[in-house]
Design a protein around this motif. Structure first.
Motif, mmCIF file in Angstrom:
data_model
loop_
_atom_site.group_PDB
_atom_site.id
_atom_site.type_symbol
_atom_site.label_atom_id
_atom_site.label_comp_id
_atom_site.label_asym_id
_atom_site.label_seq_id
_atom_site.Cartn_x
_atom_site.Cartn_y
_atom_site.Cartn_z
ATOM 1 N N GLN A 127 0.832 -1.203 0.000
ATOM 2 C CA GLN A 127 0.000 0.000 0.000
ATOM 3 C C GLN A 127 0.871 1.259 0.000
ATOM 4 N N ILE A 128 1.927 1.236 0.808
ATOM 5 C CA ILE A 128 2.848 2.376 0.875
ATOM 6 C C ILE A 128 3.499 2.610 -0.491
ATOM 7 N N ALA A 129 3.963 1.512 -1.119
ATOM 8 C CA ALA A 129 4.621 1.618 -2.426
ATOM 9 C C ALA A 129 3.677 2.208 -3.467
ATOM 10 N N ARG A 130 2.415 1.776 -3.449
ATOM 11 C CA ARG A 130 1.426 2.321 -4.401
ATOM 12 C C ARG A 130 1.257 3.826 -4.201
ATOM 13 N N GLY A 190 4.668 12.397 1.568
ATOM 14 C CA GLY A 190 4.749 11.996 2.962
ATOM 15 C C GLY A 190 3.768 10.875 3.246
ATOM 16 N N TYR A 191 4.094 10.030 4.226
ATOM 17 C CA TYR A 191 3.216 8.909 4.582
ATOM 18 C C TYR A 191 3.317 8.715 6.086
ATOM 19 N N LEU A 192 2.229 9.061 6.793
ATOM 20 C CA LEU A 192 2.204 8.989 8.248
ATOM 21 C C LEU A 192 1.059 8.104 8.716
ATOM 22 N N LEU A 193 1.241 7.467 9.868
ATOM 23 C CA LEU A 193 0.174 6.677 10.473
ATOM 24 C C LEU A 193 -0.621 7.562 11.430
ATOM 25 N N LYS A 194 -1.930 7.348 11.463
ATOM 26 C CA LYS A 194 -2.805 8.223 12.244
ATOM 27 C C LYS A 194 -2.486 8.220 13.729
ATOM 28 N N GLY A 195 -1.968 7.109 14.234
ATOM 29 C CA GLY A 195 -1.657 7.049 15.653
ATOM 30 C C GLY A 195 -0.452 7.893 16.053
ATOM 31 N N MET A 196 0.253 8.441 15.060
ATOM 32 C CA MET A 196 1.492 9.183 15.341
ATOM 33 C C MET A 196 1.355 10.666 14.986
ATOM 34 N N LEU A 197 0.187 11.233 15.246
ATOM 35 C CA LEU A 197 -0.048 12.599 14.782
ATOM 36 C C LEU A 197 0.568 13.675 15.675
ATOM 37 N N ARG A 198 -0.076 14.792 15.704
ATOM 38 C CA ARG A 198 0.340 15.992 16.419
ATOM 39 C C ARG A 198 1.708 16.509 15.959
ATOM 40 N N ILE A 231 8.851 -0.668 4.757
ATOM 41 C CA ILE A 231 9.426 -0.681 3.410
ATOM 42 C C ILE A 231 10.750 -1.437 3.408
ATOM 43 N N ALA A 232 11.590 -1.148 4.392
ATOM 44 C CA ALA A 232 12.905 -1.788 4.465
ATOM 45 C C ALA A 232 12.781 -3.298 4.638
ATOM 46 N N GLU A 233 11.798 -3.731 5.419
ATOM 47 C CA GLU A 233 11.638 -5.155 5.709
ATOM 48 C C GLU A 233 11.349 -5.958 4.445
#
Length: 204
Positions: free
Chosen positions: A89-92, A100-108, A133-135
């Motif tokens: 999903q990230i690659a797409r 930028g690509y952030l997860l909602k739990g890591m906001l503010r 991505i690295a994995e």
């Protein structure tokens, strides 16, 4: 002043983003949307400096909206805010042109830093996203046909039904299934579906 467009189908999240941006002297929330279609409409209307967008939305997905925006506005600066951390999903999203690509739990604080960084021409991925991505960076990627087969497996189809639906021989389907299991590093079809969903290769 960094002009921001916020697009998400959850009103509470949009309210939180509006409140957060409202506290920043160098940012202004200029428009909102609740689906991909509205994202495109609002972008055309306001030409924001930064667009915050979710991937999973009704009517038109975030990925489709991002692609459509970039066709018309190649320099658009878009940040994905999502709960989905699957590498596929990230690659797409990155291929579609997000910065930028952030997860909602890591906001503010992370979100504010990302908005400023992307506005300055940088790219910004949260640590979890970069790790995902690295994995899988050296993993063999499933072919479009293998993804079709995996999607039909997820819907409970046996090899014979998959062969009929995709106009393939049953032997060809067996070959695809074998490749899928090998590439995903699993031993059975159920585990393949689980991994496929987790990595964002297919949706249930």
């Amino acid at each position: 002043m960094i002009r921001v467009l916020s697009v998400d189908d959850h009103p509470l999240l949009r309210e939180g983003i509006a409140a957060l941006i409202g506290t920043q002297p160098d940012m202004q929330l200029i428009a909102e949307g609740s689906n991909g279609r509205e994202a495109l409409e609002q972008f055309r209307k306001h030409c924001p400096d930064i667009t915050l967008i979710d991937l999973q939305m009704p009517e038109m997905s975030g990925i489709d909206a991002i692609s459509a925006i970039h066709v018309e506005f190649p320099d658009a600066r878009i940040i994905v805010l999502t709960t989905y951390s699957g590498d596929f999903q990230i690659a797409r999203a990155l291929k579609a042109g997000v910065r930028g690509y952030l997860l909602k739990g890591m906001l503010r604080q992370e979100l504010l830093e990302a908005i400023r960084a992307v506005h300055a021409g940088q790219k910004r991925l949260s640590a979890e996203v970069a790790a995902e991505i690295a994995e899988h960076a050296i993993d063999d990627v499933l072919t479009p046909r293998e993804i079709d087969v995996l999607r039909l497996i997820a819907r409970g189809n046996a090899n014979k039904e998959i062969a009929r639906k995709l106009s393939l021989t049953e032997e060809t389907v067996k070959g695809h299934v074998k490749n899928i299991l090998t590439k995903l590093g699993v031993h059975d079809r159920t585990h393949a579906v689980t991994i496929g969903v987790k990595r964002g290769i297919i949706d249930l």
